[in-house]
Design an enzyme around this catalytic site. Structure first.
Site, PDB file in Angstrom:
ATOM      1  N   TYR A 178       0.836  -1.193   0.000  1.00 58.69           N
ATOM      2  CA  TYR A 178       0.000   0.000   0.000  1.00 58.69           C
ATOM      3  C   TYR A 178       0.883   1.261   0.000  1.00 58.69           C
ATOM      4  O   TYR A 178       0.673   2.175  -0.798  1.00 58.69           O
ATOM      5  CB  TYR A 178      -0.944   0.008   1.214  1.00 58.69           C
ATOM      6  CG  TYR A 178      -1.698   1.309   1.315  1.00 58.69           C
ATOM      7  CD1 TYR A 178      -2.798   1.555   0.489  1.00 58.69           C
ATOM      8  CD2 TYR A 178      -1.281   2.319   2.182  1.00 58.69           C
ATOM      9  CE1 TYR A 178      -3.467   2.762   0.529  1.00 58.69           C
ATOM     10  CE2 TYR A 178      -1.935   3.536   2.231  1.00 58.69           C
ATOM     11  CZ  TYR A 178      -3.033   3.751   1.407  1.00 58.69           C
ATOM     12  OH  TYR A 178      -3.673   4.953   1.442  1.00 58.69           O
ATOM     13  N   ARG A 225       1.415   8.510  12.871  1.00 56.30           N
ATOM     14  CA  ARG A 225       1.008   9.756  13.529  1.00 56.30           C
ATOM     15  C   ARG A 225      -0.484  10.000  13.378  1.00 56.30           C
ATOM     16  O   ARG A 225      -1.153  10.490  14.284  1.00 56.30           O
ATOM     17  CB  ARG A 225       1.803  10.920  12.911  1.00 56.30           C
ATOM     18  CG  ARG A 225       1.568  12.261  13.597  1.00 56.30           C
ATOM     19  CD  ARG A 225       2.015  13.402  12.718  1.00 56.30           C
ATOM     20  NE  ARG A 225       1.377  13.338  11.407  1.00 56.30           N
ATOM     21  CZ  ARG A 225       1.814  13.962  10.320  1.00 56.30           C
ATOM     22  NH1 ARG A 225       2.894  14.694  10.387  1.00 56.30           N
ATOM     23  NH2 ARG A 225       1.172  13.849   9.169  1.00 56.30           N
ATOM     24  N   ARG A 235     -10.564   5.180   8.017  1.00 59.52           N
ATOM     25  CA  ARG A 235      -9.460   4.672   7.197  1.00 59.52           C
ATOM     26  C   ARG A 235      -8.538   3.877   8.113  1.00 59.52           C
ATOM     27  O   ARG A 235      -8.158   4.335   9.185  1.00 59.52           O
ATOM     28  CB  ARG A 235      -8.683   5.832   6.560  1.00 59.52           C
ATOM     29  CG  ARG A 235      -9.482   6.641   5.564  1.00 59.52           C
ATOM     30  CD  ARG A 235      -8.678   7.806   5.006  1.00 59.52           C
ATOM     31  NE  ARG A 235      -8.296   8.763   6.034  1.00 59.52           N
ATOM     32  CZ  ARG A 235      -9.020   9.834   6.374  1.00 59.52           C
ATOM     33  NH1 ARG A 235     -10.158  10.093   5.756  1.00 59.52           N
ATOM     34  NH2 ARG A 235      -8.608  10.655   7.322  1.00 59.52           N
ATOM     35  N   PHE A 295      15.921  18.863  -0.490  1.00 58.91           N
ATOM     36  CA  PHE A 295      14.564  18.456  -0.849  1.00 58.91           C
ATOM     37  C   PHE A 295      14.269  17.042  -0.347  1.00 58.91           C
ATOM     38  O   PHE A 295      13.189  16.776   0.191  1.00 58.91           O
ATOM     39  CB  PHE A 295      14.418  18.524  -2.380  1.00 58.91           C
ATOM     40  CG  PHE A 295      13.142  17.936  -2.912  1.00 58.91           C
ATOM     41  CD1 PHE A 295      11.938  18.617  -2.784  1.00 58.91           C
ATOM     42  CD2 PHE A 295      13.150  16.708  -3.549  1.00 58.91           C
ATOM     43  CE1 PHE A 295      10.763  18.076  -3.272  1.00 58.91           C
ATOM     44  CE2 PHE A 295      11.978  16.165  -4.049  1.00 58.91           C
ATOM     45  CZ  PHE A 295      10.780  16.849  -3.905  1.00 58.91           C
TER      46      PHE A 295
END
Lengths: 432, 340
Positions: A178, A225, A235, A295
């Site tokens: 997933y 979290r 969910r 980044f």
């Protein structure tokens, strides 16, 4: 803004970081010519849709910034459709599966998102994203299309999967799969974009395992979290293989009387995430371009800081746990090279070691996972202990007086300005 | 290739695991040489003898037509007699080497120790085989193990003999007589709540089966082409952990959890230890708490085992957690039996 300072009041080096970030950080220098209206609109969308990524994307070098921005907006568009429970599956499935083809349909827009979708406007004006997408180099386009295709189909499979919708993620393998679809693919796509830009070596695009781990580490941290938030939206991303050791239903974890089980379950899923760290560090160690490094590294250090905060923290089950803004900013400013980043990881694994306790069923495994991080650092950066990081402590002694007075002055200034300055308050909302 | 194996010290802790591993994989020619006999297997020939007596070992190797020798024999770390260390670890090893060369043995694997690079106070941080021997060894055990290792490695190539040395760190396992009893003693003395240092020093351990497995691999892979001949290899479980973590995990196997933890900085530990050593010097008693112990619990001591991974194909079979569980089981069983 003032609240971030207050949160950090016992962490003076964070106050320094906040001040530095707010007042002394040069803004991104690139300016988009006013005639490029669609590009300007795209960057506006970036700022509206992402608090976490907007600034790091804008600080990327010229050769890669636009491609990453468009990649982000395309995936954000796809995600908005996936999340939208007001769209029926019969309509949603083809939208997801064909979204990569939509990228070539000039003028395509979509205004059927539910009224509560926060990013619905992006789809309403999606023609601007398409227009900018078509301006990208052909190789960039191909990567974005390929990843969008895979992710769209993955999302469609999950959306149609009745068992997944009812019971959530089952095994740890499902958990990885997933996370691969929603985040690992992003990592793989980004590596390809970096390589194509010429700013990174061509081989980086082939390190799909490492790129995938980068995504998995971030996604798993978010899933851990967001337990409470996700559960309230029904969910279920925590894999059953983990929570079923402790409770009969995922929702039981937050119930009174299950505190110890909840904490042990939390350790188990955190351990699952920690195991990606050596891969993530190996990946970061391959990055050459400074702007790409920041980044990639900034979200990773946020993730380890978050995991260290979540570990043994029952508040995960009662409220939203977040790292202090001052801490966030301090970490952002430090993410300049692999030594700094490795030291940040070592710092937070030590936080985990100090919280670990022998009653935890994963005590030894967590200890070993932390040892692996330490050994990675010593093996791959053998001079790490002689490397002197940005010495904030020494400067601290001299600066504390200055900071406190600056803080007081700022507070006074702020109190006077408060009713006028709503804009300023939002300006530091990175990484929410 | 079919070898005629000789395991010197085959009745000892590591040696016995090697013997059993060889039996398990169907080896038909296994001989054991040891100063005592503790195991009586019908498929194994046993020679009882003294390594410091050349004829004892020479006769065994000659008679059994040995082709591969694994030399694990050594007096225990905490042995008191310095002379015995020299006699077994150095003179004995010399005898083994001579007997191998004189009888045309092809392979000799020597059980060394990770402590051959330890000077008693430096940190060992991810140390690999490029680390030199210290100028001054910490104690006679380390000094004689290093001397034996040097002799073995120098003998590589003589009369067709190939040699290598394995340097395991912190061997433990079921019925070991050093590591696990040490942990249990602290528990029985009620000292588990004391922590010296900040528990941020990482330490390596080696589960005995992994150690035995490395020896079997070393015999199998000993060749010039594999770049294993004449080489030393650190062997560990490959997962360093903070020092106090393994202690606490072992105590947890006995359902013992320190009610609270008193942390002392290591500098404080050194002061206390100095007084304890002074007191014991005056009273003439063995000190229970020494500066060495403080150092032992507060410094890093772990190794990079990539050389063993790459050249021997070594990867631990049993992880640290499972190893610690297995190591505690016999003690737990005996506690339970006592209660009955």
């Amino acid at each position: 803004m003032a609240s971030s300072f207050l949160q950090s009041i016992f962490h003076p080096n964070e106050i320094v970081a906040l001040i530095q970030y707010k007042f002394f950080r040069p803004p991104p220098i690139h300016v988009i010519p006013p005639e490029q209206k669609t590009k300007i609109r795209c960057y506006e969308f970036l700022n509206e849709t992402s608090r976490s990524f907007a600034s790091v994307i804008q600080e990327l070098d010229d050769g890669i910034r636009d491609a990453i921005c468009i990649f982000y907006l395309v995936l954000r568009g796809l995600d908005t459709i996936e999340d939208d429970m007001s769209i029926l599956i019969e309509k949603k499935e083809p939208l997801l599966r064909n979204f990569h083809k939509t990228l070539y349909k000039k003028g395509w827009t979509f205004d059927e998102s539910g009224p509560n979708e926060k990013d619905r406007q992006l789809l309403v004006e999606f023609n601007v994203v398409i227009e900018e997408f078509l301006r990208l180099e052909r190789q960039f386009q191909d990567v974005i299309v390929d990843i969008t295709n895979k992710m769209g189909n993955g999302m469609a499979d999950y959306a149609k999967d009745a068992a997944h919708n009812k019971y959530g993620v089952m095994t740890n393998k499902d958990f990885d799969l997933y996370c691969h679809y929603v985040a690992g693919l992003v990592g793989i796509g980004l590596s390809s974009l970096f390589s194509i830009s010429g700013l990174e070596k061509p081989e980086l695009a082939n390190d799909t395992e490492l790129s995938n781990s980068m995504g998995l580490f971030l996604q798993k941290t978010n899933i851990i979290r967001d337990y409470l938030d996700d559960l309230s939206g029904n969910r279920r991303f925590w894999p059953k293989e983990i929570w079923s050791i402790y409770v009969a239903d995922l929702a039981d974890l937050k119930k009174p009387g299950y505190e110890t089980k909840a904490i042990n379950c939390l350790s188990t899923i955190i351990l699952n995430a920690l195991q990606h760290i050596p891969d993530c560090l190996t990946y970061l160690n391959k990055i050459q371009n400074r702007s790409i490094f920041s980044f990639c590294a900034i979200p990773q250090v946020m993730a380890i800081a978050t995991l260290a905060l979540l570990f043994k923290n029952y508040n995960v089950y009662t409220s939203v746990v977040k790292i202090r803004k001052g801490e966030t900013v301090k970490l952002i400013l430090k993410c300049t090279d692999i030594y700094e980043v490795a030291n940040i990881f070592r710092y937070y694994t030590r936080v985990i070691i100090q919280k670990n306790d022998s009653k935890d069923p994963n005590f030894m495994k967590i200890s070993m996972a932390c040892g692996k991080v330490e050994q990675w650092c010593q093996t791959n950066l053998p001079d790490i202990d002689s490397y002197s990081p940005q010495q904030d402590n020494d400067i601290m002694i001299f600066l504390i007086g200055f900071i406190l007075s600056a803080f007081a002055a700022y507070l006074l200034h702020y109190v006077n300005q408060e009713h006028l300055d709503y804009q300023g308050r939002e300006s530091l909302d990175v990484f929410d | 290739m079919v070898e005629n194996y000789l395991i010197i010290g085959g009745d000892g802790f590591v040696g016995r695991w090697i013997v059993e591993m060889l039996i398990k994989r169907g080896e038909t020619s296994i001989t054991v040489f040891d100063i005592v006999q503790r195991y009586f297997d019908k498929e194994i020939k046993h020679y009882q003898g003294d390594l410091s007596n050349y004829d004892d070992i020479n006769e065994c190797i000659k008679k059994e037509n040995i082709t591969a020798v694994i030399h694990t024999a050594s007096p225990p770390h905490d042995g008191k007699s310095e002379e015995l260390f020299w006699k077994v670890n150095v003179e004995g090893t010399k005898n083994v080497i001579e007997a191998c060369i004189n009888n045309g043995v092809k392979k000799l694997v020597y059980t060394s120790s990770s402590s051959v690079v330890y000077d008693g106070y430096s940190e060992l941080i991810n140390t690999d085989e490029t680390a030199p021997y210290p100028e001054k060894h910490m104690n006679v055990y380390n000094e004689t193990k290093a001397a034996g290792e040097k002799l073995v490695l120098e003998a590589n190539g003589r009369n067709g003999l190939l040699t290598c040395a394995l340097r395991p760190c912190g061997i433990f396992g079921p019925n070991d007589r050093q590591a696990i009893p040490g942990f249990i003693k602290v528990m029985e003395l009620g000292q588990t709540k004391y922590q010296i240092g900040n528990n941020e020093n990482f330490v390596d351990w080696t589960y005995v089966e992994n150690c035995a497995y490395a020896h079997v691999l070393a015999v199998d892979k000993l060749s010039v082409e594999n770049q294993t001949a004449g080489e030393a290899f650190f062997i560990t479980n490959g997962t360093p952990v903070p020092f106090w973590d393994l202690c606490r995990f072992i105590w947890a196997q006995f359902n013992h959890y320190p009610p609270y933890i008193l942390k002392f900085p290591s500098s404080f530990g050194f002061i206390i230890a100095s007084f304890a050593e002074l007191a014991s010097f005056v009273t003439g008693k063995e000190p229970g708490f020494t500066r060495f112990r403080v150092r032992f619990t507060t410094t890093n001591r772990y190794f990079n085992i990539n050389k063993a991974r790459n050249r021997l194909g070594y990867e631990p079979l049993v992880d640290l957690e499972e190893g610690a569980r297995r190591a505690c089981q016999p003690v737990i069983d005996s506690f339970n039996n006592q209660r009955k």
